[in-house]
Design an enzyme around this catalytic site. Sequence first.
Site, mmCIF file in Angstrom:
data_model
loop_
_atom_site.group_PDB
_atom_site.id
_atom_site.type_symbol
_atom_site.label_atom_id
_atom_site.label_comp_id
_atom_site.label_asym_id
_atom_site.label_seq_id
_atom_site.Cartn_x
_atom_site.Cartn_y
_atom_site.Cartn_z
ATOM 1 N N CYS A 11 0.867 -1.174 0.000
ATOM 2 C CA CYS A 11 0.000 0.000 0.000
ATOM 3 C C CYS A 11 0.906 1.226 0.000
ATOM 4 C CB CYS A 11 -0.995 -0.010 1.159
ATOM 5 S SG CYS A 11 -0.292 0.103 2.787
ATOM 6 N N CYS A 86 -5.192 1.403 -2.781
ATOM 7 C CA CYS A 86 -5.053 2.840 -2.600
ATOM 8 C C CYS A 86 -4.512 3.491 -3.861
ATOM 9 C CB CYS A 86 -4.159 3.120 -1.410
ATOM 10 S SG CYS A 86 -2.751 2.026 -1.313
ATOM 11 N N CYS A 90 2.527 -0.290 -9.114
ATOM 12 C CA CYS A 90 3.870 -0.815 -8.867
ATOM 13 C C CYS A 90 4.455 -1.367 -10.162
ATOM 14 C CB CYS A 90 3.828 -1.893 -7.798
ATOM 15 S SG CYS A 90 3.112 -1.359 -6.260
#
Length: 136
Positions: A11, A86, A90
């Site tokens: 996150c 959230c 990545c």
Amino acid sequence: MKKKPLVAFVCTHNSCRSQMAEALAKLQYSDVFDSCSAGTEIRNRINPDAVQLIRERYGVDMEKNGQFNKRITDIPSPDILVTMGCGVSCPAVKAQWKEDWGLDDPTGKGMAAFAATLDIIEKKMRELAEKILQTR
């Protein structure tokens, strides 16, 4: 996957949802997969409400058990990447399998919000473990 996979819970701040997921994974699913957590913009400590809830529910102090905030670049490449919901992107993290759990951040919303988030993490963790076991 034949070997025990590494699951990374990610996150933004690696202080709440991903830390609770890592703690739960280590407590209940270490026979199915290895786990770690990380964030893209980490805080300087684990959220005290998350620490309190894990201590109350499982009798484990995450900080005393060696959990700490980590950047995504500080963890090994995972087999499975679970983003906590959230909007974390990545792109540098390669994983064979990716999931987004779509969890709202309970920070600042009180212990009931933390408990509700942990309830969802528990459910999704069971589902993840079942999927992993089916691939063996």
